[in-house]
Design an enzyme around this catalytic site. Structure first.
Site, PDB file in Angstrom:
ATOM      1  N   LYS A  83      36.130  45.933 -29.774  1.00 52.39           N
ATOM      2  CA  LYS A  83      35.881  46.784 -28.609  1.00 52.39           C
ATOM      3  C   LYS A  83      34.811  47.800 -28.998  1.00 52.39           C
ATOM      4  O   LYS A  83      34.953  48.515 -30.004  1.00 52.39           O
ATOM      5  CB  LYS A  83      37.179  47.507 -28.245  1.00 52.39           C
ATOM      6  CG  LYS A  83      37.483  47.548 -26.770  1.00 52.39           C
ATOM      7  CD  LYS A  83      38.863  48.168 -26.599  1.00 52.39           C
ATOM      8  CE  LYS A  83      39.168  48.421 -25.163  1.00 52.39           C
ATOM      9  NZ  LYS A  83      40.374  49.237 -25.019  1.00 52.39           N
TER      10      LYS A  83
HETATM   11  C1  E4P Z   1      41.978  49.420 -21.960  1.00 48.75           C
HETATM   12  O1  E4P Z   1      41.264  48.699 -22.586  1.00 48.75           O
HETATM   13  C2  E4P Z   1      41.740  50.864 -21.795  1.00 48.75           C
HETATM   14  O2  E4P Z   1      41.549  51.452 -23.031  1.00 48.75           O
HETATM   15  C3  E4P Z   1      42.849  51.510 -21.036  1.00 48.75           C
HETATM   16  O3  E4P Z   1      43.187  50.673 -19.934  1.00 48.75           O
HETATM   17  C4  E4P Z   1      42.554  52.911 -20.611  1.00 48.75           C
HETATM   18  O4  E4P Z   1      43.555  53.361 -19.739  1.00 48.75           O
HETATM   19  P1  E4P Z   1      43.752  54.901 -19.380  1.00 48.75           P
HETATM   20  O5  E4P Z   1      42.629  55.354 -18.525  1.00 48.75           O
HETATM   21  O6  E4P Z   1      45.065  54.940 -18.654  1.00 48.75           O
HETATM   22  O7  E4P Z   1      43.797  55.640 -20.694  1.00 48.75           O
END
Ligand code: E4P
Length: 217
Positions: A83
């Site tokens: 990522k």
């Molecule tokens: C997923 O890859 C993201 O990091 C995650 O969905 C972020 O979610 P949030 O905005 O609730 O922290």
């Protein structure tokens, strides 16, 4: 639509993976911090449990260190998706990893212009954060719709991964907009199958069944 679980809690992942409905896992530095565990051990355990893509995020912000961190995370297992944030350096790193055949999830996407660049950089996944856009009064689902439209016109292979999910309705709406994947906090997977009319209907059936005195086994 594929369903990923958005958590770094291994026990929670195990308990949901028995359904056979979990296609992958996403983590981020905040979720790792919340777990209180070592990132390398955690990602390895998740990859041993789930065969689909497991996103592990770099924490470096410069290209050279993103490459070093990404390679280390990638060496944990075949199904690690690196990522990277949607920055200039993140896009550069995405191109290098994808050219090497490594899955990349480009995260923190808040515009279709960003998503277009991620696809051109060879991302396996683009993660538009719908909840965080809604939080500031914007419209996260419109972004999903724009990205799926653009990707289909140009036939990009990049999968649209709806992230920052805030409700079951976000999952359904993302599915209707053509998102390939939704990554969802565990509580929403449970909320997807729960329905009071299912519970009531089952209780009624079982009450009637009891009156028959029969057993199937
Ligand atoms: C997923 O890859 C993201 O990091 C995650 O969905 C972020 O979610 P949030 O905005 O609730 O922290």
């Amino acid at each position: 639509m594929e369903l990923f679980i958005d958590t770094a809690e291994i026990e929670e992942i195990k308990s949901l993976n028995v359904t056979g409905l979990i296609d992958g896992v996403t983590t981020n530095p905040s979720l790792i911090a919340k777990s209180g565990r070592n990132i390398l051990e955690t990602i390895e355990e998740i990859c041993n449990e789930v065969s689909g893509p497991v996103s592990a995020e770099v924490t470096a912000t410069d290209f050279d260190n993103m490459i070093l961190e990404g390679r280390k995370l990638s060496s944990i297992a075949q199904n690690v998706a690196i990522k990277v944030p949607l920055t200039f350096d993140g896009l550069r790193a995405c191109k290098v990893f994808s050219d090497d055949g490594i899955m990349v999830n480009v995260t923190l996407c808040f515009s279709s212009a960003q998503a277009l660049l991620a696809a051109k950089a060879g991302a396996s996944f683009i993660s538009p954060f719908i909840g965080r856009l809604d939080d500031i009064g914007s419209n996260g689902l419109n972004l999903i719709s724009e990205i799926t439209e653009i990707y289909s016109i140009y036939d990009f292979d990049t999968k649209v991964l709806a992230a920052s999910i805030r409700s079951v309705q976000d999952i359904i709406d993302s599915a209707k907009m053509g998102a390939d994947v939704a990554t969802i906090p565990p509580k929403f997977l449970k909320a997807m199958y729960n329905h009071p009319l299912t519970d009531k209907g089952l209780a009624d059936f079982l009450a009637d069944w009891k009156k028959t005195g029969q057993t199937i086994l």
